[in-house]
Design a protein around this motif. Structure first.
Motif, PDB file in Angstrom:
ATOM      1  N   LEU A  83      43.937  37.862  33.939  1.00 19.88           N
ATOM      2  CA  LEU A  83      43.187  38.500  33.890  1.00 19.88           C
ATOM      3  C   LEU A  83      42.121  38.638  33.417  1.00 19.88           C
ATOM      4  O   LEU A  83      41.063  37.572  32.604  1.00 19.88           O
ATOM      5  CB  LEU A  83      42.917  39.797  33.949  1.00 19.88           C
ATOM      6  CG  LEU A  83      41.152  40.453  34.582  1.00 19.88           C
ATOM      7  CD1 LEU A  83      41.146  41.926  35.346  1.00 19.88           C
ATOM      8  CD2 LEU A  83      40.618  40.679  33.569  1.00 19.88           C
ATOM      9  N   LEU A  84      42.482  38.511  31.573  1.00 26.33           N
ATOM     10  CA  LEU A  84      41.568  38.793  30.117  1.00 26.33           C
ATOM     11  C   LEU A  84      41.298  36.484  30.046  1.00 26.33           C
ATOM     12  O   LEU A  84      40.532  36.203  29.779  1.00 26.33           O
ATOM     13  CB  LEU A  84      42.684  38.426  29.122  1.00 26.33           C
ATOM     14  CG  LEU A  84      41.616  38.793  27.547  1.00 26.33           C
ATOM     15  CD1 LEU A  84      40.551  39.260  27.972  1.00 26.33           C
ATOM     16  CD2 LEU A  84      42.706  38.908  26.107  1.00 26.33           C
ATOM     17  N   LEU A 102      32.970  38.874  39.513  1.00 30.04           N
ATOM     18  CA  LEU A 102      33.390  37.675  40.122  1.00 30.04           C
ATOM     19  C   LEU A 102      35.335  37.957  40.304  1.00 30.04           C
ATOM     20  O   LEU A 102      35.488  38.175  41.150  1.00 30.04           O
ATOM     21  CB  LEU A 102      32.608  36.387  41.171  1.00 30.04           C
ATOM     22  CG  LEU A 102      33.021  36.304  42.178  1.00 30.04           C
ATOM     23  CD1 LEU A 102      33.344  36.957  43.836  1.00 30.04           C
ATOM     24  CD2 LEU A 102      31.957  34.680  42.279  1.00 30.04           C
ATOM     25  N   GLY A 103      35.022  36.729  38.977  1.00 29.40           N
ATOM     26  CA  GLY A 103      36.164  37.200  38.961  1.00 29.40           C
ATOM     27  C   GLY A 103      37.139  37.689  38.496  1.00 29.40           C
ATOM     28  O   GLY A 103      38.127  37.355  38.914  1.00 29.40           O
ATOM     29  N   ALA A 104      37.047  38.402  37.640  1.00 24.15           N
ATOM     30  CA  ALA A 104      38.191  39.995  37.844  1.00 24.15           C
ATOM     31  C   ALA A 104      38.163  40.051  39.180  1.00 24.15           C
ATOM     32  O   ALA A 104      39.795  40.710  38.889  1.00 24.15           O
ATOM     33  CB  ALA A 104      37.220  40.521  36.825  1.00 24.15           C
ATOM     34  N   LEU A 105      37.242  40.340  39.869  1.00 23.97           N
ATOM     35  CA  LEU A 105      37.982  41.235  41.017  1.00 23.97           C
ATOM     36  C   LEU A 105      38.471  39.944  41.681  1.00 23.97           C
ATOM     37  O   LEU A 105      39.412  41.124  42.538  1.00 23.97           O
ATOM     38  CB  LEU A 105      36.238  41.792  42.099  1.00 23.97           C
ATOM     39  CG  LEU A 105      35.633  42.868  41.487  1.00 23.97           C
ATOM     40  CD1 LEU A 105      34.021  42.659  42.358  1.00 23.97           C
ATOM     41  CD2 LEU A 105      36.123  43.562  41.597  1.00 23.97           C
ATOM     42  N   CYS A 106      38.221  38.989  42.021  1.00 27.91           N
ATOM     43  CA  CYS A 106      39.452  38.249  42.869  1.00 27.91           C
ATOM     44  C   CYS A 106      40.637  38.055  42.423  1.00 27.91           C
ATOM     45  O   CYS A 106      41.372  37.542  42.315  1.00 27.91           O
ATOM     46  CB  CYS A 106      38.112  36.564  42.854  1.00 27.91           C
ATOM     47  SG  CYS A 106      36.908  36.592  43.879  1.00 27.91           S
ATOM     48  N   PHE A 248      37.000  32.220  49.552  1.00 31.04           N
ATOM     49  CA  PHE A 248      35.268  31.091  49.264  1.00 31.04           C
ATOM     50  C   PHE A 248      35.725  30.242  47.774  1.00 31.04           C
ATOM     51  O   PHE A 248      34.487  29.889  48.013  1.00 31.04           O
ATOM     52  CB  PHE A 248      34.772  31.397  50.342  1.00 31.04           C
ATOM     53  CG  PHE A 248      34.953  32.049  51.819  1.00 31.04           C
ATOM     54  CD1 PHE A 248      34.659  30.677  52.512  1.00 31.04           C
ATOM     55  CD2 PHE A 248      34.988  33.282  52.383  1.00 31.04           C
ATOM     56  CE1 PHE A 248      34.799  31.116  54.051  1.00 31.04           C
ATOM     57  CE2 PHE A 248      34.891  33.098  54.032  1.00 31.04           C
ATOM     58  CZ  PHE A 248      35.543  32.342  54.461  1.00 31.04           C
ATOM     59  N   VAL A 249      35.815  31.809  47.171  1.00 33.87           N
ATOM     60  CA  VAL A 249      35.940  31.460  45.817  1.00 33.87           C
ATOM     61  C   VAL A 249      36.452  30.075  45.579  1.00 33.87           C
ATOM     62  O   VAL A 249      35.923  29.181  44.388  1.00 33.87           O
ATOM     63  CB  VAL A 249      36.324  32.470  44.655  1.00 33.87           C
ATOM     64  CG1 VAL A 249      35.866  32.143  43.362  1.00 33.87           C
ATOM     65  CG2 VAL A 249      35.048  33.846  45.309  1.00 33.87           C
ATOM     66  N   ILE A 296      42.840  29.827  37.586  1.00 30.23           N
ATOM     67  CA  ILE A 296      41.978  29.048  36.940  1.00 30.23           C
ATOM     68  C   ILE A 296      41.122  28.424  38.154  1.00 30.23           C
ATOM     69  O   ILE A 296      39.729  28.195  37.708  1.00 30.23           O
ATOM     70  CB  ILE A 296      42.338  28.008  36.056  1.00 30.23           C
ATOM     71  CG1 ILE A 296      41.557  27.216  34.638  1.00 30.23           C
ATOM     72  CG2 ILE A 296      43.477  26.558  37.150  1.00 30.23           C
ATOM     73  CD1 ILE A 296      41.812  28.460  33.856  1.00 30.23           C
ATOM     74  N   TYR A 297      41.308  28.169  39.012  1.00 29.49           N
ATOM     75  CA  TYR A 297      40.374  27.662  40.307  1.00 29.49           C
ATOM     76  C   TYR A 297      39.394  28.856  40.544  1.00 29.49           C
ATOM     77  O   TYR A 297      38.080  28.751  40.804  1.00 29.49           O
ATOM     78  CB  TYR A 297      40.789  26.742  41.457  1.00 29.49           C
ATOM     79  CG  TYR A 297      41.565  25.663  41.121  1.00 29.49           C
ATOM     80  CD1 TYR A 297      41.213  25.114  41.177  1.00 29.49           C
ATOM     81  CD2 TYR A 297      42.966  25.715  40.294  1.00 29.49           C
ATOM     82  CE1 TYR A 297      41.981  24.233  40.360  1.00 29.49           C
ATOM     83  CE2 TYR A 297      43.357  24.769  40.398  1.00 29.49           C
ATOM     84  CZ  TYR A 297      43.353  23.388  40.218  1.00 29.49           C
ATOM     85  OH  TYR A 297      43.439  22.468  39.946  1.00 29.49           O
ATOM     86  N   ILE A 298      39.496  30.298  40.080  1.00 27.79           N
ATOM     87  CA  ILE A 298      39.022  31.370  40.526  1.00 27.79           C
ATOM     88  C   ILE A 298      38.101  31.651  39.567  1.00 27.79           C
ATOM     89  O   ILE A 298      36.909  31.235  40.006  1.00 27.79           O
ATOM     90  CB  ILE A 298      39.771  32.259  40.640  1.00 27.79           C
ATOM     91  CG1 ILE A 298      40.014  32.574  41.809  1.00 27.79           C
ATOM     92  CG2 ILE A 298      38.607  34.164  40.415  1.00 27.79           C
ATOM     93  CD1 ILE A 298      41.362  33.461  41.808  1.00 27.79           C
ATOM     94  N   ALA A 299      38.142  31.356  37.841  1.00 27.93           N
ATOM     95  CA  ALA A 299      37.475  31.159  37.247  1.00 27.93           C
ATOM     96  C   ALA A 299      35.611  29.614  37.932  1.00 27.93           C
ATOM     97  O   ALA A 299      35.083  29.777  37.567  1.00 27.93           O
ATOM     98  CB  ALA A 299      37.709  30.470  36.065  1.00 27.93           C
ATOM     99  N   PHE A 300      36.586  28.939  37.996  1.00 29.27           N
ATOM    100  CA  PHE A 300      35.654  27.073  38.659  1.00 29.27           C
ATOM    101  C   PHE A 300      34.606  28.017  39.322  1.00 29.27           C
ATOM    102  O   PHE A 300      33.528  27.900  39.570  1.00 29.27           O
ATOM    103  CB  PHE A 300      36.437  26.097  38.622  1.00 29.27           C
ATOM    104  CG  PHE A 300      37.071  25.402  37.901  1.00 29.27           C
ATOM    105  CD1 PHE A 300      36.089  24.621  36.838  1.00 29.27           C
ATOM    106  CD2 PHE A 300      37.804  25.002  37.483  1.00 29.27           C
ATOM    107  CE1 PHE A 300      37.264  24.179  35.794  1.00 29.27           C
ATOM    108  CE2 PHE A 300      39.267  24.557  36.251  1.00 29.27           C
ATOM    109  CZ  PHE A 300      38.056  23.568  35.778  1.00 29.27           C
ATOM    110  N   GLY A 301      35.009  28.473  40.513  1.00 30.72           N
ATOM    111  CA  GLY A 301      34.517  28.840  41.427  1.00 30.72           C
ATOM    112  C   GLY A 301      33.279  29.642  41.671  1.00 30.72           C
ATOM    113  O   GLY A 301      32.645  29.917  41.726  1.00 30.72           O
TER     114      GLY A 301
END
Length: 503
Positions: A83-84, A102-106, A248-249, A296-301
């Motif tokens: 997560l970090l 958003l990224g942290a929740l995902c 969707f992210v 990592i794709y969650i970060a981009f999204g």
């Protein structure tokens, strides 16, 4: 301490709390965990089952007291670090506070909660995948050569944890070659970094060589017994379920990597995930092998969505994307975690589960693998106590789960072994055995009692696992006293045959 840091600390604390409260006290550790914990007593540069990194953490756990708290702490820690890393990636990509949350929740409300529940190499594997991608982003953006060396070290530790990280490289290489970033192959420092990585993994490669590459046998056995039951359609379906609240992210990240100008340098990440998934599908890999791809794709999204949802009517969609991980966690809470007794789970019959044997069951195989172990250890202890000279008594099990669970929970100092997995290398033949406690999986056609009794003066059944929800249900403890044969010679022969089979 600023607002962002406080929010990050809150997410990390919540992560640790969830990892402990999502497991009901009716459950023991899972069978793989016992094997990994036992490796702390047999440190080496490799094992038949896994590379050595897990044993290093097991040794730390042993030094800390070997309690369940610490067993659960380390996978939770690796999840928190994942997560970090995603948080830091979003910051580096210039994501705002909304993107960070958003990224942290995902990441938090995803199947990583399930992965980080078990002390297995998988949690550290996901962390290494995510961290390696983060390092690659750093290098592409800054072209600082230090990131090549850091990447080599991270990849080496990932390799020494689980060979699965090779799939990352297999999918990444063609993606880079087809992109403008192929100029990296003209960078001399890349090859120095590769040499560094090779030196770090060399002890394990030498161990594999000296032990006749047991990984080849392990993969062949896995393909014949487990991967043969893997359905490619199920693999694809489970990829969506891993981060269903972030679907969707992640989908947005694919669009962003192709068309969002700030991500132009990172366009090869789109091709990378495609190539990697194709390779996984080709080899009929288990679905969770690919879980390290997505953080990592969650970060981009998250960064992309935070930008495009800032103005106009789109800003009203912000709460929707925040709510989705939380909403999808509700059914996940009821289905994916052992937070209810097995009796209640089976009674509710909310879903069926396909086990590695290819059959459907009402209880998850992972949950069934977390039952009956304390009972087995307690009953084996009581039988072991009947022998006046326990050092002459061998506890021989059918599988590594039985041996590991007995060794973890025993109050009598038992060192159970098996011809299964790494235990085949851990027999102490310096002791002369005259008595045998044989732990056998249930088989209605078992001939263990009839076949083994003639070689001992006394033979009887000492107990069985009575928990009908356990995968080891009806596993039987046989007692054989006063051997008429040389047990040690028989063991030497069977160990030799098993090792020749592995070769």
């Amino acid at each position: 301490m600023n607002k962002k840091t406080l929010i990050l600390i809150g997410f990390i604390i919540l992560k640790f709390v969830l990892q402990y409260v999502l497991i009901s006290p009716e459950y023991d550790l899972q069978r793989d965990e016992y094997l990994h914990l036992d490796q702390a007593h047999h440190l080496a540069w490799g094992y038949l089952s896994v590379p050595p990194v897990t044993s290093w953490f097991s040794y730390i756990i042993l030094l800390l007291g070997n309690s369940v708290f610490w067993v659960k702490f380390f996978p939770a820690l690796f999840g928190a670090l994942t997560l970090l890393v995603v948080w830091k990636t979003i910051e580096f990509l210039k994501g705002n506070l909304y993107a960070l949350v958003l990224g942290a929740l995902c990441i938090l409300f995803s199947s990583l909660l399930r992965i980080n529940m078990l002390y297995q190499p998988n949690s550290f594997d996901v962390l290494c995948w995510t961290l390696f991608y983060y390092i690659l982003i750093q290098y592409v953006a800054t072209e600082k050569q230090k990131w090549l060396y850091i990447g080599a070290v991270v990849f080496a530790f990932g390799f020494l944890n689980k060979y699965n990280i090779l799939f990352l490289l297999i999918g990444l290489l063609p993606a880079i070659i087809l992109s403008k970033q192929r100029k990296i192959f003209a960078e001399k420092k890349l090859y120095f970094a590769l040499i560094l990585g090779l030196l770090l993994i060399l002890p394990n490669l030498l161990w594999q060589y000296n032990n006749h590459f047991p990984i080849v046998h392990h993969m062949k056995e896995l393909a014949e017994t487990q991967l043969v039951n893997v359905d490619r359609a199920d693999f694809a379906k489970e990829q969506i379920l891993f981060f269903v609240g972030a679907f969707f992210v992640i989908l947005s990240s694919f669009y962003a990597l192709l068309f969002y100008k700030p991500f132009e340098k990172y366009k090869f990440f789109f091709a990378s995930i495609i190539f990697t998934l194709i390779v996984f599908l080709y080899f009929k890999a288990k679905a969770y092998y690919a879980i390290g791809l997505y953080p990592i794709y969650i970060a981009f999204g998250s960064v992309f969505l935070a930008d495009v949802l800032q103005n106009g009517w789109k800003r009203f969609l912000k709460p929707v994307f925040i709510a989705l991980p939380l909403l999808f966690f509700i059914p996940m809470y009821y289905l994916a975690f052992p937070n209810k007794s097995p009796e209640k789970i089976v009674a509710e019959k909310l879903e069926t589960h396909r086990w590695e044997d290819g059959k459907e069951h009402n209880l998850s195989q992972d949950f069934a693998d977390m039952l009956g172990w304390k009972e087995l250890a307690r009953k084996t202890d009581s039988v072991y106590a009947l022998f006046p000279k326990t050092e002459n008594t061998l506890v021989l099990c059918d599988n590594y789960g039985q041996a590991g669970a007995i060794n973890y929970y025993t109050k009598k100092g038992i060192k159970a072994v098996s011809f299964n997995a790494d235990y085949v290398n851990w027999f102490n033949l310096n002791l002369y055995y005259t008595n045998l406690i044989r732990v056998k999986e249930f088989d209605k056609d078992s001939k263990e009692f009839v076949e083994t009794s003639p070689y001992f003066d006394i033979s009887l059944i000492g107990g069985k696992i009575t928990n009908k929800y356990a995968r080891e249900y009806r596993t039987t403890i046989f007692i054989f006293k006063n051997a008429k044969i040389n047990i040690n010679k028989r063991l030497e022969q069977e160990i030799k045959e098993e090792k020749n089979y592995v070769k």
